[in-house]
Write an enzyme that holds these catalytic residues in place. Sequence first.
Site, PDB file in Angstrom:
ATOM      1  CD  GLU A   1      -8.810 -16.939   5.404  1.00 49.75           C
ATOM      2  OE1 GLU A   1      -9.990 -16.715   5.752  1.00 49.75           O
ATOM      3  OE2 GLU A   1      -8.042 -17.629   6.072  1.00 49.75           O
TER       4      GLU A   1
ATOM      5  CB  SER B   1      -4.848 -15.616   4.675  1.00 45.08           C
ATOM      6  OG  SER B   1      -5.206 -16.538   3.688  1.00 45.08           O
TER       7      SER B   1
ATOM      8  CE1 TYR C   1      -3.083 -15.584  -0.674  1.00 45.52           C
ATOM      9  CE2 TYR C   1      -3.500 -14.396   1.352  1.00 45.52           C
ATOM     10  CZ  TYR C   1      -3.392 -15.581   0.665  1.00 45.52           C
ATOM     11  OH  TYR C   1      -3.571 -16.767   1.322  1.00 45.52           O
TER      12      TYR C   1
ATOM     13  NE  ARG D   1       2.644 -22.916   1.566  1.00 44.78           N
ATOM     14  CZ  ARG D   1       1.661 -22.050   1.756  1.00 44.78           C
ATOM     15  NH1 ARG D   1       0.660 -21.958   0.912  1.00 44.78           N
ATOM     16  NH2 ARG D   1       1.659 -21.267   2.833  1.00 44.78           N
TER      17      ARG D   1
ATOM     18  CG  ASP E   1       3.689 -22.188   5.575  1.00 46.73           C
ATOM     19  OD1 ASP E   1       4.040 -22.596   4.449  1.00 46.73           O
ATOM     20  OD2 ASP E   1       2.638 -21.552   5.780  1.00 46.73           O
TER      21      ASP E   1
ATOM     22  CD  GLU F   1      -0.442 -21.729   9.240  1.00 40.62           C
ATOM     23  OE1 GLU F   1      -1.492 -21.985   9.864  1.00 40.62           O
ATOM     24  OE2 GLU F   1      -0.274 -20.675   8.611  1.00 40.62           O
TER      25      GLU F   1
ATOM     26  CG  ASN G   1      -0.857 -23.480   4.994  1.00 36.77           C
ATOM     27  OD1 ASN G   1      -1.484 -22.580   5.534  1.00 36.77           O
ATOM     28  ND2 ASN G   1       0.467 -23.537   5.029  1.00 36.77           N
TER      29      ASN G   1
ATOM     30  N   GLY H   1      -3.072 -21.868  -1.380  1.00 34.79           N
ATOM     31  CA  GLY H   1      -3.491 -21.047  -2.505  1.00 34.79           C
ATOM     32  C   GLY H   1      -3.304 -21.774  -3.826  1.00 34.79           C
TER      33      GLY H   1
END
Length: 307
Positions: free
Chosen positions: A15, A141, A210, A249, A251, A268, A270, A274
């Site tokens: 990443e 990612s 992205y 964050r 998901d 998951e 994070n 980002g």
Amino acid sequence: MTQHVCVLMGGLAAEREVSLRSGEACAKALEAQGFRVTRLDVGRDVAEKLAALKPDVAFNALHGRYGEDGAIQGVLEILRIPYTHSGVLASALAMKKDRAKDVLKAAGVPVAEGVTVSRFEAGGAHVMAPPYVVKPLGEGSSFGVIIVRADQAHPPQELTGTEWAYGDEVLVERYAPGRELTCAVIGDRAYGVTEIRAANGGWYDYDAKYAPGGSVHILPANLKEFVYQNVQELALVAHRALGCRGVSRTDFRYDDTPGGSGALIVLEVNTQPGMTETSLAPEIAAHAGMSFGELVRWMVEDASCDR
């Protein structure tokens, strides 16, 4: 005296390019907030460089291996440089997908049925009835993620190939249908819920995450109030169960398909989401009235050791 913030960016993981974008966005915002900023593209000499720079705070804008898995956090603890985001244990735990699921499940967070196997076993035969998802244990990612469709006769052959670069163990999970949702936790509060749709109608892979225009973010997500609140509650429980700090964050999948279960499943957590102005967590903060500059300032002020 102006605080000196070193923004850790780039790094050694897959990443890297995403991290460079996150780091530059944060560095510019921190400069606009009045901080003295040094940008550091992290290599294997990071400890030596940090010791020479002696920053007041390290802003961790790294993604993936070494930046998100507890490694850089351990370096910063040894150097006693206060840093942003989660600490050593929470970072390592969240990055190790199967271990994180064990902790989340014990905390009452719904997760998908799954099994950890070698990539060769998963590539040799279906380890569960399709549809299912294959995930590397320690990547972010969506790198290395494979969706095996219900009508796919053979297991994914790329798992046994010499070009596979994501480790010899994989997590195989029951495919969770429905809408993709995400919720940011900042400090000790869950913020808004976003629905994410890949612009091409497919799944939310690396390009959807992205590439310009690759995804559509619907904030606030169009959900019944009790579902919206349940997502927020589960995001906060997950953040606390893993011991996360700063910004995280979480998901989700929400199965509101015709005849579906109506279930929420946590995919998951994070710990290094980002951090460009259009990334999901900053968007969620902005929706709550916190500008990007205010968010990164808060993160620097929240930084510490022993996280």
